[in-house]
Design a protein around this motif. Sequence first.
Motif, short mmCIF file in Angstrom:
data_model
loop_
_atom_site.label_atom_id
_atom_site.label_comp_id
_atom_site.label_asym_id
_atom_site.label_seq_id
_atom_site.Cartn_x
_atom_site.Cartn_y
_atom_site.Cartn_z
N ASN A 126 10.10 -22.44 -2.92
CA ASN A 126 10.13 -21.67 -2.26
C ASN A 126 8.73 -20.14 -2.54
O ASN A 126 8.16 -20.16 -1.17
CB ASN A 126 11.41 -20.16 -1.96
CG ASN A 126 12.47 -20.60 -2.06
OD1 ASN A 126 13.32 -20.62 -3.37
ND2 ASN A 126 12.67 -21.22 -0.70
N SER A 130 5.12 -20.96 -0.04
CA SER A 130 4.36 -19.53 0.55
C SER A 130 3.36 -19.98 0.05
O SER A 130 2.73 -18.18 0.21
CB SER A 130 5.36 -18.01 -0.15
OG SER A 130 6.72 -18.16 0.27
N SER A 134 0.00 -18.41 1.91
CA SER A 134 -0.91 -17.56 1.82
C SER A 134 -1.92 -17.35 2.14
O SER A 134 -3.76 -17.85 1.66
CB SER A 134 -1.13 -16.70 0.81
OG SER A 134 -1.12 -16.95 -0.46
N PHE A 172 2.52 -13.66 1.78
CA PHE A 172 3.15 -14.78 1.30
C PHE A 172 4.42 -13.50 0.74
O PHE A 172 5.84 -14.72 0.77
CB PHE A 172 1.99 -14.15 -0.89
CG PHE A 172 3.61 -14.86 -1.69
CD1 PHE A 172 3.10 -16.35 -2.40
CD2 PHE A 172 4.11 -14.14 -2.19
CE1 PHE A 172 3.93 -17.16 -3.03
CE2 PHE A 172 4.55 -14.21 -3.70
CZ PHE A 172 4.28 -15.93 -3.41
N ASN A 175 6.66 -14.32 3.59
CA ASN A 175 7.11 -15.86 4.07
C ASN A 175 8.59 -16.00 2.74
O ASN A 175 9.25 -16.98 3.08
CB ASN A 175 6.05 -17.03 3.51
CG ASN A 175 7.02 -18.24 4.54
OD1 ASN A 175 6.17 -18.05 5.26
ND2 ASN A 175 6.89 -19.22 3.09
N PHE A 176 7.91 -15.50 1.39
CA PHE A 176 8.62 -16.28 -0.03
C PHE A 176 10.23 -15.51 0.98
O PHE A 176 11.52 -16.09 0.25
CB PHE A 176 8.34 -15.61 -0.62
CG PHE A 176 9.52 -15.19 -2.37
CD1 PHE A 176 9.38 -17.01 -2.80
CD2 PHE A 176 10.53 -14.68 -2.74
CE1 PHE A 176 10.09 -17.53 -3.43
CE2 PHE A 176 10.48 -14.80 -4.12
CZ PHE A 176 11.31 -15.99 -4.52
N ARG A 178 11.76 -15.27 3.21
CA ARG A 178 12.20 -15.59 4.80
C ARG A 178 12.45 -16.56 4.06
O ARG A 178 13.48 -17.98 4.52
CB ARG A 178 11.23 -15.71 5.67
CG ARG A 178 11.96 -16.76 7.12
CD ARG A 178 10.72 -16.70 7.57
NE ARG A 178 11.23 -17.26 9.42
CZ ARG A 178 10.69 -18.47 9.58
NH1 ARG A 178 9.78 -18.81 8.83
NH2 ARG A 178 11.35 -18.69 10.76
N GLU A 179 11.82 -17.11 3.69
CA GLU A 179 12.62 -19.04 2.81
C GLU A 179 13.77 -18.70 2.12
O GLU A 179 14.71 -19.89 2.02
CB GLU A 179 11.28 -19.44 2.02
CG GLU A 179 10.47 -19.83 2.29
CD GLU A 179 9.92 -21.51 3.58
OE1 GLU A 179 10.95 -22.33 2.91
OE2 GLU A 179 10.07 -21.15 4.23
#
Length: 291
Positions: A126, A130, A134, A172, A175-176, A178-179
Amino acid sequence: MIAFVQFLIKYALLEPFGVTITLNLFGFSLLVLTTVCLAAAGYIINDIYDIETDVINKPEKVIVGKTISEKTANILFISLNVIGVAIGFYLSHLVGRSGFFTLFVIISALLYIYASYLKQVLLIGNIVISLLVSLSLIIVGLFELLPVMTVQNQETQITFFKIIIDYAIFAFVLNFIREIVKDIEDVDGDYKSGMNTLPIAIGRDRATKIVFILLLIPLFGVVYYVITHLYKQLFLVGYFLLFVIAPLIYIMIKSFSAESKKDYQVLSNLLKLVMFFGMLSLWLYKYILLD
């Protein structure tokens, strides 16, 4: 979205303010192309390694093995990597920073290692993916600002590079989160495939609570950024309140009641939307700050 955000950084943030930049439209288009090629290669190799998992998690979205063969997918993966790295080599020498070529090799290698191994390791996958997201923003600053930095323009170049870094950090963090949401959504298939994601390690309910806590980071971060840097620009304040802060609060509330796979899919899509609107705010700077 990667290509869109990269063009936003150049044409909505850097050029309107007369910042000294390195690449013309052709050179910048190559930078976008190499980034997109490597990202696409990453998606393909990920789909190849996830065939078994995706059959359980997203049977309607399985492409490799259905729409195209695994052999064709591997050829596409290799071809896109070669194109991406080759263009990266050319660009690095074009801007007089041959060492930048290493970045493209590292990105290509990390995407393969992520798909083949790291995504099975608790949180590490993850974090890596991410960071790569970024980096797709930071790489614009590296190629556009650093090669033409002088003593005279150093302060300006660093100021705009810091803005890019701020947006990269935002990308970052979102997205982290969301992962992790996607891991919760895909917990059944991942478990049967022997993966060790956060919801598998600590349970779906605890992982959801961690998502809620993590959402406080971008929420407070954006609020702090608005109060510190944009408080005099009422239009920008309103934009962030409406399209970033309010949706983040809504996502936090929805995460409390999330139970089904569909609930987590909605949360994942909402986070992607918040990231999009966060990046789109770059377009507003030239209208507000140059007014």
